[in-house]
Design an enzyme around this catalytic site. Structure first.
Site, mmCIF file in Angstrom:
data_model
loop_
_atom_site.group_PDB
_atom_site.id
_atom_site.type_symbol
_atom_site.label_atom_id
_atom_site.label_comp_id
_atom_site.label_asym_id
_atom_site.label_seq_id
_atom_site.Cartn_x
_atom_site.Cartn_y
_atom_site.Cartn_z
ATOM 1 N N CYS A 299 0.929 -1.279 -0.060
ATOM 2 C CA CYS A 299 0.007 0.024 -0.074
ATOM 3 C C CYS A 299 0.880 1.380 -0.141
ATOM 4 O O CYS A 299 1.508 1.583 -1.115
ATOM 5 C CB CYS A 299 -0.958 -0.039 1.038
ATOM 6 S SG CYS A 299 -2.568 1.149 0.832
ATOM 7 N N HIS B 285 -3.171 -5.611 2.407
ATOM 8 C CA HIS B 285 -2.844 -5.731 3.699
ATOM 9 C C HIS B 285 -3.423 -7.067 4.155
ATOM 10 O O HIS B 285 -4.033 -7.748 3.533
ATOM 11 C CB HIS B 285 -3.626 -4.762 4.584
ATOM 12 C CG HIS B 285 -3.059 -3.227 4.615
ATOM 13 N ND1 HIS B 285 -1.998 -2.788 4.747
ATOM 14 C CD2 HIS B 285 -3.464 -2.106 3.680
ATOM 15 C CE1 HIS B 285 -1.627 -1.646 4.552
ATOM 16 N NE2 HIS B 285 -2.871 -1.165 3.760
ATOM 17 N N ARG C 295 -12.576 6.610 -0.267
ATOM 18 C CA ARG C 295 -11.462 5.449 -0.144
ATOM 19 C C ARG C 295 -11.928 4.185 -0.648
ATOM 20 O O ARG C 295 -13.021 3.790 -0.519
ATOM 21 C CB ARG C 295 -10.939 5.279 1.460
ATOM 22 C CG ARG C 295 -10.587 6.608 2.222
ATOM 23 C CD ARG C 295 -10.009 6.310 3.570
ATOM 24 N NE ARG C 295 -8.804 5.502 3.577
ATOM 25 C CZ ARG C 295 -7.569 5.971 3.555
ATOM 26 N NH1 ARG C 295 -7.330 7.140 3.130
ATOM 27 N NH2 ARG C 295 -6.511 5.201 3.458
HETATM 28 N N1 GLN Z 1 -1.805 6.704 2.069
HETATM 29 C C1 GLN Z 1 -2.170 5.905 1.211
HETATM 30 C C2 GLN Z 1 -3.511 6.002 0.596
HETATM 31 O O1 GLN Z 1 -4.576 6.053 1.454
HETATM 32 C C3 GLN Z 1 -1.858 4.579 1.596
HETATM 33 C C4 GLN Z 1 -2.481 4.098 2.690
HETATM 34 C C5 GLN Z 1 -2.424 2.785 3.027
HETATM 35 O O2 GLN Z 1 -0.879 2.180 3.305
HETATM 36 N N2 GLN Z 1 -3.130 2.009 3.583
HETATM 37 O O3 GLN Z 1 -3.672 5.812 -0.589
#
Ligand code: GLN
Length: 239
Positions: free
Chosen positions: A94, A191, A128
Site C-alpha cells: 500500500c 494488507h 477511500r
Molecule cells: N496513504 C495511502 C492512501 O491512502 C496509503 C494508505 C495505506 O497504506 N493503507 O492511498
C-alpha cells in the site's frame, strides 16, 4: 542456509498488521531449518551497509509517507532502486508500494515526489477504496486480503501488474489491475497481512531469495491445513 530480512521504516509504515508478514516469513523459514535474521531499518540509507536477501516495506497513511520523503532524498532512493534492479526480493504494501512509483498526489492536491524506481503514479480520490478483496496473479495464485486506500495507482508503459482483480478495487477501481510486479519486486495494496493468509505467496518469496543467494531452493512442504481452513472461511464471505 540463512536469509537476512530488512524491515524498512517499521515505525512509520506498518498498518493493519503488516509486520505479521515478517513473522510469517521468519516462521516458515525456521520450520524448515532455514536461519533468519531480521533488521529494523529506520532509514533506507542503511541498506548500503549490509546485503539483505528480502526487503519489506509496509503501508502507511499520507502523513507518515510525507515524513519519509526527507530520508529518500540524498541517496536512499538510489539504494532502493539499486536493490530492485539487482533482483533482491522486495515486498511493498500500500503506502510502501506507492513509494516505489513516480509520485503521489493526495486528494487535497499535495504532490509527493517518490522514488521513481518503477513507472507508475498515484492520485488520491475522495472516496477511500476499502474492503476485503481478492486477485489472481499471472502464475494463477489466488490472493486474498484487505485494502484501504485513497490512492488510485496507474501503471505506465509495459509495467506489469501483480495480478488481476477478482473482487474489490485494486490499483484504481477501474482497470482491474492490482499491484505491480517487476523482477523480484512485488508491490500490492494487500494488507491483511498478505503472507499468513497466502502461504503459497510467502513461500514463493522465500524460494526466490534462496535462489538468489544459494542458486538452489527446495522448500520442504509444511502443514498448511489451518491456513487453508482460514482461507476457505474468508473466501466464502466475498468470492
Ligand atoms: N496513504 C495511502 C492512501 O491512502 C496509503 C494508505 C495505506 O497504506 N493503507 O492511498
Amino acid at each position: 542456509m540463512k536469509l537476512k530480512i530488512a524491515h524498512l521504516y517499521p515505525e512509520l509504515l506498518n498498518l493493519y498488521g503488516d509486520s505479521g508478514n515478517i513473522l510469517c516469513l521468519e516462521k516458515r523459514m525456521k520450520w524448515r531449518g532455514i536461519g533468519c535474521n531480521i533488521y529494523h531499518l529506520d532509514s533506507a540509507k542503511l541498506l548500503g551497509e549490509n546485503d539483505y536477501d528480502i526487503i519489506f516495506i509496509g503501508g502507511g497513511q499520507d502523513f507518515e509517507q510525507s515524513l519519509i520523503l526527507k530520508d529518500l532524498g540524498g541517496g536512499a532512493d538510489d539504494l532502493i532502486k539499486n536493490e530492485i534492479e539487482k533482483g533482491t526480493v522486495l515486498l511493498a504494501i500500500c503506502g510502501g508500494f506507492q513509494l516505489l512509483g513516480q509520485y503521489y498526489e493526495t486528494h487535497s492536491g499535495e504532490r509527493m515526489k517518490f522514488i521513481g524506481a518503477l513507472d507508475f503514479y498515484t492520485v488520491g480520490g475522495e472516496k477511500r477504496l476499502i474492503g476485503n478483496y481478492a486477485f489472481k496473479t499471472a502464475d494463477k495464485m489466488k490472493i486474498i486480503g484487505f485494502e484501504n486506500h485513497s490512492g488510485r495507482t496507474y501503471l505506465c508503459g509495459n509495467l506489469k501488474p501483480l495480478g488481476k482483480i477478482i473482487k474489490g478495487f485494486g490499483n484504481n477501481g477501474k482497470d482491474k489491475t492490482e499491484g505491480v510486479r517487476y523482477k523480484n519486486t512485488f508491490g500490492t495494496y494487500c494488507h491483511g497481512p498478505i503472507l499468513p493468509k497466502n502461504p503459497g505467496f510467502a513461500d514463493m518469496l522465500i524460494e526466490k531469495a534462496l535462489l538468489n543467494k544459494y542458486g538452489q531452493a527446495e522448500l520442504s512442504p509444511l502443514d498448511n491445513s489451518l491456513e487453508i481452513l482460514a482461507r476457505q472461511q474468508v473466501k466464502s464471505l466475498y468470492i
